[in-house]
Design an enzyme around this catalytic site. Structure first.
Site: not given
Length: 383
Positions: A73, A122, A145, A153
């Site tokens: 992302g 992402g 991350e 996530d």
């Protein structure tokens, strides 16, 4: 090729190929390694919903332009909002992204993701939840991350926790990279197709007048190979990974790895220790708990919990490591983040618990996922 416009009059960030019974969506920010912008996520959500209702569309192909499928992302844009006092803009970004992840995880038609390049963060979220994930010799997977002050996530607490043994904890905490052969071996990929065969595979998929997963799988099988794992592959270390990464706490995992390192000289063990010591202590602690909780939860429950967590990360009440990690890795690129708290032992259970609680803000509410009724069982859990 028919392409749909993205907002703002920019060059289309999602290109569309319409041929026969398939729709190919192409992530089109190659200079940014196809990092997902808010516009891209919104467009993908819109198109996936459209194609699910369209009886003429039998399957959706997702791929990236250039050398990446999708490197994650666009968190630099989120950090910019946080620095300007607008963490809730970031919350809107993640809410939309997690809704897309859930739609893909519960999609009633086959999604074939062509992972011919970098697949991180992402990028894993918009592929691993789908029915078919095609790796190649160019695939590079990672969930990095914890080095950014975030946590795995996009539903990663669901899919990492379902990998063999404690391989998911290893990937999620260290950010270790996998190649295409390793992705296939552990189940992150469903097939391995040499990149030279991809045009032929895609041409075959476009002609399939069926949404039957068995038929789609059989077609991909025709182009698939079984690659050999490299001798130094981390997947060969599953016994050590299970011994160490099954421990209850991050501190215990580190101690177990250090004990292994005293027993024999092993560059792989030393690299794993180094990765953990360089990562955000806060990120490591919340990531381990998230993956462990995810093992007992459905994908929807995982995304709802991860949304709580990411809102706390953005608010920065316990730690501002996300802003600092993005500064050090993505913005200033000095690769020298100053984590706060700086050591694992300075993080109490109460501090970790905070990330899993509701956010104390009158405008905030839990992630509300769209109802997905009357779906076949195969659409609920793809891993």
């Amino acid at each position: 090729m028919a392409s749909f416009s993205s907002s703002g009059g920019q060059e289309d960030q999602v290109l569309v190929e319409e041929k026969s019974f398939a729709r190919a969506l192409i992530l089109n920010r190659p200079k940014q390694l196809n990092a997902l912008s808010f516009d891209m996520i919104s467009r993908l959500l819109e198109l996936f919903l459209l194609y699910e209702k369209d009886s003429k569309v039998k399957l959706v192909i997702l791929k990236g332009k250039g050398r990446a499928f999708c490197a994650g992302g666009d968190v630099a844009a989120v950090v910019h909002d946080i620095n300007n006092g607008k963490w809730k803009s970031g919350a809107i970004f993640f809410r939309k992204e997690y809704t897309l992840n859930y739609l893909m995880a519960t999609y009633s038609k086959p999604q074939v993701s062509i992972l011919n390049g970098i697949v991180m963060g992402g990028g894993a979220g918009c592929s691993v939840h789908g029915s078919f994930r095609v790796a190649t010799e160019n695939s590079v997977f990672a969930m990095p991350e914890t080095s950014l002050g975030l946590f795995p996530d996009v539903g990663a607490s669901y899919f990492l926790s379902r990998l063999p043994g404690h391989f998911g904890e290893y990937l999620g905490l260290t950010g270790a990279r996998l190649d295409g052969a390793e992705m296939l071996a552990c189940g992150l990929a469903t097939h391995f197709v040499p990149s030279a065969k991809l045009p032929s595979l895609e041409a075959a998929l476009h002609t399939v007048n069926s949404s039957d997963p068995a038929i789609i799988s059989a077609i991909i099988d025709e182009y698939s190979e079984l690659p050999m794992l490299k001798g130094q592959s981390s997947y060969h270390r599953l016994d050590v990974i299970n011994r160490c990464f099954s421990r209850r706490t991050v501190e215990d995992i580190l101690s177990a790895l250090e004990q292994e390192a005293t027993n024999k000289v092993d560059d792989w063990i030393l690299a794993s220790i180094q990765s953990l010591k360089k990562a955000s202590p806060t990120s490591l602690k919340i990531s381990l708990r998230s993956i462990r909780e995810g093992r007992l939860q459905g994908v929807g429950q995982c995304l709802v919990r991860e949304y709580r967590m990411v809102c706390h990360v953005m608010r920065g009440e316990v730690s501002k490591d996300f802003v600092e990690g993005c500064r050090a890795i993505l913005i200033d690129k000095d690769r020298n983040p100053k984590w706060e708290p700086p050591r694992l032992e300075l993080l109490s259970d109460k501090m970790v618990d905070k990330y899993f609680s509701e956010v104390d803000d009158e405008d905030w509410e839990d992630l509300k996922l769209p109802p997905r009724s009357n779906l076949p069982a195969s659409a609920i859990a793809k891993l």
